[in-house]
Scaffold this motif. Structure first.
Motif, PDB file in Angstrom:
ATOM      1  N   LEU A 200      -0.536 -34.173 -15.541  1.00  0.00           N
ATOM      2  CA  LEU A 200       0.315 -35.330 -15.256  1.00  0.00           C
ATOM      3  C   LEU A 200      -0.493 -36.446 -14.608  1.00  0.00           C
ATOM      4  O   LEU A 200      -0.337 -37.628 -14.938  1.00  0.00           O
ATOM      5  N   THR A 201      -1.382 -36.074 -13.671  1.00  0.00           N
ATOM      6  CA  THR A 201      -2.189 -37.081 -12.990  1.00  0.00           C
ATOM      7  C   THR A 201      -3.122 -37.788 -13.970  1.00  0.00           C
ATOM      8  O   THR A 201      -3.279 -39.002 -13.935  1.00  0.00           O
TER       9      THR A 201
ATOM     10  N   LEU B 267      -2.783 -38.213 -17.218  1.00  0.00           N
ATOM     11  CA  LEU B 267      -2.010 -39.123 -18.077  1.00  0.00           C
ATOM     12  C   LEU B 267      -1.677 -40.424 -17.337  1.00  0.00           C
ATOM     13  O   LEU B 267      -1.860 -41.523 -17.867  1.00  0.00           O
ATOM     14  N   THR B 268      -1.174 -40.266 -16.113  1.00  0.00           N
ATOM     15  CA  THR B 268      -0.769 -41.442 -15.343  1.00  0.00           C
ATOM     16  C   THR B 268      -1.977 -42.331 -15.057  1.00  0.00           C
ATOM     17  O   THR B 268      -1.907 -43.554 -15.177  1.00  0.00           O
TER      18      THR B 268
ATOM     19  N   ASN C 180      -3.175 -44.268 -18.088  1.00  0.00           N
ATOM     20  CA  ASN C 180      -2.277 -45.345 -18.505  1.00  0.00           C
ATOM     21  C   ASN C 180      -2.055 -46.419 -17.451  1.00  0.00           C
ATOM     22  O   ASN C 180      -1.354 -47.395 -17.697  1.00  0.00           O
TER      23      ASN C 180
ATOM     24  N   VAL D 295      -5.994 -39.989 -25.649  1.00  0.00           N
ATOM     25  CA  VAL D 295      -4.857 -39.416 -24.955  1.00  0.00           C
ATOM     26  C   VAL D 295      -3.911 -38.733 -25.947  1.00  0.00           C
ATOM     27  O   VAL D 295      -3.278 -37.724 -25.633  1.00  0.00           O
TER      28      VAL D 295
END
Lengths: 328, 300
Positions: free
Chosen positions: B226-227, B229-230, B233, B278
């Motif tokens: 999750l980290t 990806l964030t 982006n 990604v």
């Protein structure tokens, strides 16, 4: 928006219910050197140090700057002007235009997005084949960056060669100059936001739906409720805390909307369209600070955004409190 | 509360005679899906995927091709010509490398610090723990845009403008991560294990390293995904702190559209290049990421 997935209220609830880690045990065994441990401070220190340096201090300093007239070229200095920046902001038509746009785009993006997410979660909750496939594909937009998504949608919404206008024409409708109109440009921007976040919210709802006890549905079925009535009278009420949480998070995201309106015209201008028709508060703040170099004004806008967020969170807290009181 | 925390009400009230199959959602009370459900889900899947597919199609044709009626619907061989043009217009190769470095550093830092703090909040008793935890949760409310101006002054003072550490340091911890790890460790790390380590004479850090980290590994993996990806982006702060001379992918993409004569097909090819990494990660780990988000939603 970040990956924060819990309201402070729910989180605190969790903290109170789960805080004593070894509650039922005899106290003698708990008093080991490990469970009473000053090292705890050292372990949480990196978080608080980094947070204080890079979030809390800048956050408070923004308030200080907003009381000064200062520019990017004169970073340290600046003259004290008290509340002048706030007064100027409230009298500025640009601020009200941006505030109005932020509100309408926010509504256009948030309402359909959450309604669709709710419906989707309901569908995903059925026994379906390939459920992993459907869930993963629906989360794809979330993995796509704001920049990439906006560039693609700007292309799709293009006036002359955009696919959407080609489609409109194919079914006998008029082409729309999406970027030029106020409503049309805002609808287009809201569509980007909706596309990126619907699947994510659907998964949040799905997770909450799966922890609704099956007995509730069985009881409703015995009472003769059909599927739709079960959805209305069992699912929705059970999901209320989660729905409230997503409403708050999406609204906070909507208030900060920035990348989509910045890149929608494709050229990264901060004016938000030829007549500012889709300039949001986030974009206005960026324009004030980094195009016009009025850092004091930008800080004021940032604080205005924070106030708006506080009001929204406050309203939500009041609503949820009233509801729980009404239920008692 | 329907958002049940581990060990609270909803899981314990299941009657014994009914098979508990709800875990994982396979045997939920909801009945089998009918054709309407499949149609709607398929439509949504198409809408979700189409813009990405269109990036590929538009990025692999000439401008004239895209403008034709009917427009093309299959990718074409011009893709590589457009890739080349995009790489000339924006430093996308460098941007991808930068993004890997930035997102990687943020991920390693966030996972390490959050596991450390989550462990302390879950298992170590120290004065003021409750208050500090409430503070962590409160910090989730502070939006980035409120901190950006002084942050920019700070990195200007440090001479970090246009340097990758300007993007890395402010994002090195996350309140969500701390809370996520805490919730996980409370329910899955038995105190006996910690006490056994203590009896064996291990220091607190030794216990953390040899007992806590192995137990926490699944949650750490979820938090890492999750980290990453964030961080990959992240748009607003990198756009302010970096320029096109040393961009992350998002900054490079923002610059791609800013030419005087925007060439849609080249922009699309560049967008595709910047999104591919990604998307590949997502194709491989999608199932775990979905699980992570749902777990995060339930556990907090």
């Amino acid at each position: 928006m970040t990956i924060a997935s819990q309201t402070p209220r729910q989180a605190l609830h969790g903290a109170t219910t789960a805080a004593p880690p070894t509650a039922p045990r005899p106290p003698a065994r708990r008093r080991t050197s490990l469970t009473r441990n000053r090292w705890g401070y050292a372990y949480v220190a990196p978080f608080f140090l980094l947070f204080a340096a890079f979030s809390l201090y800048p956050f408070l300093y923004t308030a200080w700057i907003s009381l000064h007239k200062t520019s990017l070229s004169n970073i340290g200095g600046g003259t004290w002007v008290g509340l002048d920046n706030y007064r100027a902001l409230l009298q500025s038509e640009f601020f009200w235009n941006a505030a109005r746009n932020t509100l309408t785009i926010g509504i256009l993006a948030t309402v359909p997005q959450l309604c669709m997410a709710l419906g989707l979660a309901h569908l995903l909750n059925y026994k379906i084949r390939n459920r992993t496939f459907f869930r993963t594909v629906m989360l794809m937009p979330y993995a796509t960056s704001i920049a990439a998504a906006t560039l693609v949608f700007a292309q799709l919404f293009g006036r002359d060669y955009g696919l959407i206008n080609t489609l409109l024409e194919a079914v006998g409708l008029e082409r729309i100059d999406w970027e030029a109109g106020t409503l049309s440009s805002q609808v287009a921007i809201a569509a980007i936001v909706t596309w990126r976040w619907t699947g994510y919210n659907a998964l949040i709802y799905l997770a909450a739906m799966q922890s609704i006890p099956g007995e509730l549905y069985e009881a409703a079925e015995i009472d003769g409720a059909n599927r739709w009535k079960q959805f209305l009278h069992v699912t929705i009420p059970s999901l209320r805390p989660t729905i409230l949480f997503t409403v708050v998070v999406s609204t906070i995201g909507a208030v900060q909307l920035f990348g989509e309106p910045l890149l929608f015209a494709g050229n990264g201008t901060t004016s938000g369209g030829s007549s500012g028709q889709y300039q949001t508060l986030g974009l206005l703040m960026y324009q004030q600070g980094w195009s016009n170099f009025h850092i004091g004004q930008a800080a004021t806008t940032a604080w205005a955004m924070f106030m708006i967020i506080l009001v929204i969170v406050g309203i939500n807290a009041v609503i949820s409190r009233l509801r729980t009181r009404a239920e008692r | 509360m329907t958002i049940a925390l581990p060990g609270t009400q909803t899981t314990s009230v299941q009657p014994v005679d009914r098979p508990v199959t709800r875990k994982g959602g396979k045997g939920t009370r909801a009945g089998k899906a009918g054709p309407v459900t499949y149609t709607l889900l398929t439509l949504t899947a198409l809408v979700s995927i189409f813009p990405l597919y269109w990036t590929l199609v538009a990025g692999s044709h000439t401008n004239a091709d895209i403008a034709a009626t009917p427009p093309p619907f299959l990718p074409n061989a011009s893709l590589f010509t457009n890739f080349k043009a995009a790489l000339e217009q924006a430093p996308i190769g460098k941007a991808i490398l930068n993004s890997v470095l930035v997102s990687g550093a943020i991920t390693v830092g966030t996972v390490f610090f959050c596991t450390l703090a989550g462990f302390a909040f879950a298992k170590l008793a120290f004065k003021g723990r409750g208050l500090l935890l409430a503070l962590v949760i409160g910090t989730m409310m502070v939006p980035t845009q409120l901190s950006v101006i002084p942050l920019f002054m700070m990195i200007a003072d440090l001479q970090w403008v246009n340097q990758l550490q300007a993007v890395i340091f402010p994002t090195l911890v996350s309140a969500f991560g701390v809370f996520f790890m805490r919730q996980y460790l409370i329910s899955s790390l038995p105190n006996e294990l910690l006490e056994a380590g203590r009896v064996d004479g291990a220091s607190t850090f030794r216990i953390f390293w040899s007992i806590v980290v192995p137990v926490a590994r699944p949650a750490m993996a979820v938090l890492a995904m999750l980290t990453f990806l964030t961080a990959w982006n992240e748009f607003f702060w990198p756009l302010i702190a970096l320029t096109n001379a040393n961009p992350t992918v998002q900054v490079a993409l923002a610059g791609l559209g800013s030419g005087y004569v925007p060439q849609q097909s080249v922009i699309m090819a560049g967008t595709l290049l910047g999104t591919l990494p990604v998307l590949i990660v997502f194709t491989i780990l999608g199932k775990q990421i979905v699980g992570g988000i749902m777990q995060g939603a339930v556990k907090g």
